[in-house]
Design a protein around this motif. Structure first.
Motif, PDB file in Angstrom:
ATOM      1  N   ASN A  91     -11.480  37.410 -18.815  1.00 31.18           N
ATOM      2  CA  ASN A  91     -11.178  36.162 -19.183  1.00 31.18           C
ATOM      3  C   ASN A  91     -11.840  35.259 -18.089  1.00 31.18           C
ATOM      4  OD1 ASN A  91      -9.989  36.828 -21.556  1.00 31.18           O
ATOM      5  ND2 ASN A  91      -7.954  36.933 -20.657  1.00 31.18           N
ATOM      6  N   VAL A  92     -11.432  35.831 -16.677  1.00 27.52           N
ATOM      7  CA  VAL A  92     -11.973  34.763 -15.444  1.00 27.52           C
ATOM      8  C   VAL A  92     -13.517  34.858 -15.615  1.00 27.52           C
ATOM      9  CG1 VAL A  92     -11.737  34.620 -13.190  1.00 27.52           C
ATOM     10  CG2 VAL A  92      -9.834  34.973 -14.322  1.00 27.52           C
ATOM     11  N   GLN A  93     -13.960  35.770 -15.746  1.00 25.33           N
ATOM     12  CA  GLN A  93     -15.471  35.914 -15.839  1.00 25.33           C
ATOM     13  C   GLN A  93     -15.954  35.144 -16.949  1.00 25.33           C
ATOM     14  OE1 GLN A  93     -17.659  37.758 -13.664  1.00 25.33           O
ATOM     15  NE2 GLN A  93     -18.967  36.191 -14.566  1.00 25.33           N
ATOM     16  N   THR A  94     -15.363  35.075 -17.942  1.00 32.53           N
ATOM     17  CA  THR A  94     -15.854  34.157 -19.049  1.00 32.53           C
ATOM     18  C   THR A  94     -15.812  32.608 -18.609  1.00 32.53           C
ATOM     19  OG1 THR A  94     -14.941  35.634 -20.702  1.00 32.53           O
ATOM     20  CG2 THR A  94     -15.186  33.064 -21.603  1.00 32.53           C
ATOM     21  N   GLN A  95     -14.491  32.380 -17.830  1.00 31.64           N
ATOM     22  CA  GLN A  95     -14.330  30.796 -17.473  1.00 31.64           C
ATOM     23  C   GLN A  95     -15.578  30.600 -15.991  1.00 31.64           C
ATOM     24  OE1 GLN A  95     -10.273  29.895 -15.710  1.00 31.64           O
ATOM     25  NE2 GLN A  95      -9.623  31.518 -16.905  1.00 31.64           N
ATOM     26  N   ILE A  96     -15.879  31.678 -15.519  1.00 29.20           N
ATOM     27  CA  ILE A  96     -16.822  31.418 -14.457  1.00 29.20           C
ATOM     28  C   ILE A  96     -18.235  31.089 -15.197  1.00 29.20           C
ATOM     29  CG2 ILE A  96     -18.306  32.714 -12.801  1.00 29.20           C
ATOM     30  CD1 ILE A  96     -15.761  34.004 -11.756  1.00 29.20           C
ATOM     31  N   ASP A  97     -18.371  31.798 -16.129  1.00 29.96           N
ATOM     32  CA  ASP A  97     -19.736  31.471 -16.974  1.00 29.96           C
ATOM     33  C   ASP A  97     -19.779  30.221 -17.437  1.00 29.96           C
ATOM     34  OD1 ASP A  97     -20.424  34.127 -16.155  1.00 29.96           O
ATOM     35  OD2 ASP A  97     -19.834  34.908 -18.237  1.00 29.96           O
ATOM     36  N   THR A  98     -18.692  29.746 -18.222  1.00 26.28           N
ATOM     37  CA  THR A  98     -18.448  28.467 -18.670  1.00 26.28           C
ATOM     38  C   THR A  98     -18.524  27.478 -17.615  1.00 26.28           C
ATOM     39  OG1 THR A  98     -17.068  29.359 -20.339  1.00 26.28           O
ATOM     40  CG2 THR A  98     -16.893  26.978 -20.156  1.00 26.28           C
ATOM     41  N   THR A  99     -17.936  27.624 -16.430  1.00 25.91           N
ATOM     42  CA  THR A  99     -18.062  26.544 -15.465  1.00 25.91           C
ATOM     43  C   THR A  99     -19.475  26.542 -14.824  1.00 25.91           C
ATOM     44  OG1 THR A  99     -15.696  27.182 -14.830  1.00 25.91           O
ATOM     45  CG2 THR A  99     -16.797  25.738 -13.281  1.00 25.91           C
ATOM     46  N   GLU A 100     -20.063  27.797 -14.780  1.00 26.90           N
ATOM     47  CA  GLU A 100     -21.688  27.411 -14.219  1.00 26.90           C
ATOM     48  C   GLU A 100     -22.655  27.100 -15.345  1.00 26.90           C
ATOM     49  OE1 GLU A 100     -22.328  31.763 -13.366  1.00 26.90           O
ATOM     50  OE2 GLU A 100     -21.707  31.756 -11.342  1.00 26.90           O
ATOM     51  N   ALA A 101     -22.107  27.117 -16.522  1.00 25.01           N
ATOM     52  CA  ALA A 101     -22.898  26.489 -17.388  1.00 25.01           C
ATOM     53  C   ALA A 101     -22.614  25.014 -17.521  1.00 25.01           C
ATOM     54  CB  ALA A 101     -22.651  26.907 -18.987  1.00 25.01           C
ATOM     55  N   ASN A 102     -21.476  24.389 -17.095  1.00 28.75           N
ATOM     56  CA  ASN A 102     -21.180  23.021 -17.265  1.00 28.75           C
ATOM     57  C   ASN A 102     -21.665  22.557 -15.745  1.00 28.75           C
ATOM     58  OD1 ASN A 102     -19.498  23.037 -18.941  1.00 28.75           O
ATOM     59  ND2 ASN A 102     -17.574  23.485 -18.186  1.00 28.75           N
ATOM     60  N   LEU A 103     -21.916  23.429 -14.501  1.00 24.63           N
ATOM     61  CA  LEU A 103     -22.407  22.998 -13.522  1.00 24.63           C
ATOM     62  C   LEU A 103     -23.810  22.834 -13.544  1.00 24.63           C
ATOM     63  CD1 LEU A 103     -21.678  22.176 -10.627  1.00 24.63           C
ATOM     64  CD2 LEU A 103     -22.205  24.703  -9.713  1.00 24.63           C
ATOM     65  N   GLN A 104     -24.383  23.605 -14.557  1.00 26.22           N
ATOM     66  CA  GLN A 104     -25.878  23.428 -14.852  1.00 26.22           C
ATOM     67  C   GLN A 104     -26.263  22.109 -15.362  1.00 26.22           C
ATOM     68  OE1 GLN A 104     -27.248  27.162 -16.705  1.00 26.22           O
ATOM     69  NE2 GLN A 104     -27.015  28.476 -14.910  1.00 26.22           N
ATOM     70  N   LYS A 105     -25.196  22.024 -16.407  1.00 25.46           N
ATOM     71  CA  LYS A 105     -25.187  20.679 -17.364  1.00 25.46           C
ATOM     72  C   LYS A 105     -25.204  19.368 -16.340  1.00 25.46           C
ATOM     73  CE  LYS A 105     -23.720  18.573 -21.625  1.00 25.46           C
ATOM     74  NZ  LYS A 105     -23.413  17.214 -21.023  1.00 25.46           N
ATOM     75  N   ALA A 106     -24.239  19.747 -15.737  1.00 24.71           N
ATOM     76  CA  ALA A 106     -23.978  18.473 -14.521  1.00 24.71           C
ATOM     77  C   ALA A 106     -25.261  18.262 -13.634  1.00 24.71           C
ATOM     78  CB  ALA A 106     -22.700  18.719 -13.627  1.00 24.71           C
ATOM     79  N   GLY A 107     -25.811  19.251 -13.336  1.00 27.99           N
ATOM     80  CA  GLY A 107     -27.243  19.197 -12.612  1.00 27.99           C
ATOM     81  C   GLY A 107     -28.138  18.565 -13.554  1.00 27.99           C
ATOM     82  N   THR A 108     -28.338  19.106 -14.810  1.00 22.00           N
ATOM     83  CA  THR A 108     -29.073  18.363 -15.579  1.00 22.00           C
ATOM     84  C   THR A 108     -28.934  16.779 -15.689  1.00 22.00           C
ATOM     85  OG1 THR A 108     -29.644  20.411 -16.879  1.00 22.00           O
ATOM     86  CG2 THR A 108     -30.510  18.356 -17.874  1.00 22.00           C
ATOM     87  N   ASP A 109     -27.617  16.344 -15.973  1.00 22.93           N
ATOM     88  CA  ASP A 109     -27.224  15.114 -15.989  1.00 22.93           C
ATOM     89  C   ASP A 109     -27.718  14.272 -14.723  1.00 22.93           C
ATOM     90  OD1 ASP A 109     -26.303  15.541 -18.689  1.00 22.93           O
ATOM     91  OD2 ASP A 109     -24.242  16.050 -17.932  1.00 22.93           O
TER      92      ASP A 109
END
Length: 394
Positions: A91-109
Motif C-alpha cells: 500500500n505504501v509503495q502504491t502511495q509512493i508511486d502516486t506521490t511521485e506521479a503527482n510530483l512529476q505532474k507538479a514539475g510539468t505544471d
C-alpha cells in the motif's frame, strides 16, 4: 550304667549332633534370606529412582512440548504480522508511486507556469521600457491626440484596460509563483513522509523475518529436546521392566515361588462388558503421534470397573510407572507376567510381594498415565518381552 541312663545319653548325643548339623544350615538360610531382602530393598530403591527419573523426564517432555507449541503459535502470529506488514508495504509503495506521479505532474505544471512567468516578465519589461522611454506624458499624448470626445473616451477606456491588465499580470504572477512553491513543498514533504514510512515498515519486516527464523530455531531445539527426553523416558521404562525382573527373580528365590501358570487360557481381567479400543501391535500413538509398538490390548470400560488377576501369582509391582500410570505386574512363574495399566488413583488393591489368586480383585479401571480415556491396558510378557495377549484369554 542302666538302660535309662544309656537312653538319655543317646538322646543327648542325637540332639547335640542335630544342633551341630542343622544350626549352621539354619544360619546359612537366614543369611541368604537377609541377603535377598537387602538386594530386594536395593532393587526397589533403584526402581523408585527410575520411576522418579521417568516421571521427571515425562514432566520435562510435557513442558518442552508445551513450549514448542507456544513457540510454534508465536511463529504463526509472526507470519501473520509479516503478511500484514507486506500488505502495508504494498500500500505504501502504491502511495509512493502516486506521490511521485503527482510530483512529476507538479514539475510539468511548474515548467508551464515558468513559461507563463517568462512571458509576463517580457510583457512587463516592455511596458516598463515604454514608460521609461516616453514617461507618463506618452499616456497624456495618447489622450490629447484624440480627434473627438468619443475618440478621447475610447482612448481613456483603452488606457484603463491596459493599466488593469498590467495589474492582473502582476497579481497572477504573484499567485502562480506562490502556488507553485507551496505545491512543490507539499508534494516533496508527502513523498519524504511516505518514503520514511516505507523505510520503517521495511525495517520492521526485516525484524519480523529475523524473529521468525529465531523462533523456527527454537521450535527445532524443543523438538530435539522432546525426542531426547522421550528416549530417556523409554530407557527408564526399559530399566523399570528389568528391575521388575530382578524383583521377580529375588522373590522367587525368597519364596521359592511355584509355577502357577502351567498352560492353557488365562482368566479374563474384566468380568463385565468391555470393548477393544486398541489391539496389540504397531500403531500411531494417540498422544505422541508417532508409530510405536502398542505392547498390550486396551479394554475400554467405565471408571471404577473391577480388575481381576488373570492367573495366580506374586505381585512384583504395584505403583506408578510412567506411561502406564498406576500399574500392577503379577509374576505367574515360568517367566510369565501379566501387566495391568492406567488404574485409577487409589484403585490398586494389592501390595508388592503379595500372593494373589486367579480371579482375585486387584484394582479398578482408570485413565492415569498416558491415556485418552478410561480403559484397562492389559499385557502378557514372556521373559520380559511383550507378546499378544489375545491368544492367552478365554
Amino acid at each position: 550304667m542302666n538302660a535309662s541312663v544309656k537312653k538319655g545319653l543317646v538322646v543327648l548325643v542325637v540332639v547335640l549332633f542335630a544342633g551341630y548339623i542343622f544350626q549352621p544350615y539354619q544360619g546359612e538360610a537366614a543369611s541368604q534370606l537377609d541377603k535377598i531382602n537387602q538386594e530386594l530393598a536395593q532393587v526397589r530403591k533403584e526402581m523408585s529412582a527410575a520411576t522418579h527419573n521417568r516421571n521427571q523426564a515425562d514432566k520435562n517432555k510435557d513442558y518442552v512440548l508445551s513450549m514448542k507449541d507456544k513457540t510454534a503459535k508465536s511463529v504463526n502470529e509472526i507470519l501473520q504480522q509479516i503478511n500484514d506488514v507486506s500488505t502495508q508495504l504494498n500500500n505504501v509503495q502504491t502511495q509512493i508511486d502516486t506521490t511521485e506521479a503527482n510530483l512529476q505532474k507538479a514539475g510539468t505544471d511548474l515548467e508551464a507556469a515558468e513559461k507563463r512567468l517568462n512571458t509576463r516578465d517580457k510583457l512587463l519589461k516592455s511596458r516598463i521600457r515604454l514608460m521609461y522611454t516616453n514617461g507618463m506624458v506618452s499616456y497624456l499624448d495618447v489622450l490629447l491626440s484624440a480627434t473627438s470626445f468619443g475618440d478621447f473616451l475610447d482612448r481613456l477606456d483603452s488606457l484603463k484596460s491596459i493599466l488593469s491588465q498590467d495589474q492582473d499580470i502582476l497579481e497572477n504572477h504573484k499567485k502562480d509563483k506562490a502556488t507553485i512553491e507551496v505545491k512543490k513543498k507539499e508534494i516533496e514533504k508527502s513523498l519524504g513522509d511516505v518514503k520514511d514510512m516505507y523505510g520503517k515498515l521495511a525495517d520492521y519486516h526485516a525484524l519480523l523475518k529475523d524473529k521468525e527464523s529465531e523462533k523456527e530455531v527454537m521450535v527445532q531445539k524443543y523438538s530435539e529436546q522432546a525426542e531426547e527426553l522421550e528416549e530417556i523416558s523409554d530407557d527408564q521404562e526399559e530399566m523399570l521392566i528389568k528391575l521388575a525382573k530382578k524383583i521377580s527373580d529375588l522373590e522367587e528365590q525368597k519364596r521359592k515361588i511355584k509355577v502357577y501358570y502351567t498352560g492353557g487360557k488365562l482368566g479374563m481381567p474384566l468380568h463385565t462388558t468391555w470393548h477393544l479400543s486398541s489391539p496389540f501391535g504397531y500403531r500411531i500413538h494417540p498422544i505422541s503421534g508417532k508409530r510405536k509398538l502398542h505392547t498390550g490390548m486396551d479394554m475400554a470400560a467405565p471408571k471404577g470397573t473391577s480388575i481381576y488377576a488373570a492367573e495366580s501369582g506374586v505381585v512384583i509391582t504395584a505403583r506408578w510407572m510412567g506411561e502406564y500410570g498406576n500399574c500392577v505386574i503379577i509374576n505367574h512363574g515360568g517367566g510369565l507376567w501379566t501387566v495391568y495399566g492406567h488404574i485409577r488413583n487409589g484403585g490398586i488393591m494389592v501390595e508388592e510381594g503379595q500372593t494373589v489368586k486367579r480371579g482375585q480383585k486387584i484394582a479398578e479401571v482408570g485413565s492415569t498415565g498416558n491415556s485418552t480415556g478410561n480403559h484397562l491396558h492389559f499385557e502378557v510378557r514372556k521373559n520380559e518381552e511383550a507378546v499378544n495377549p489375545a491368544p492367552f484369554l478365554k
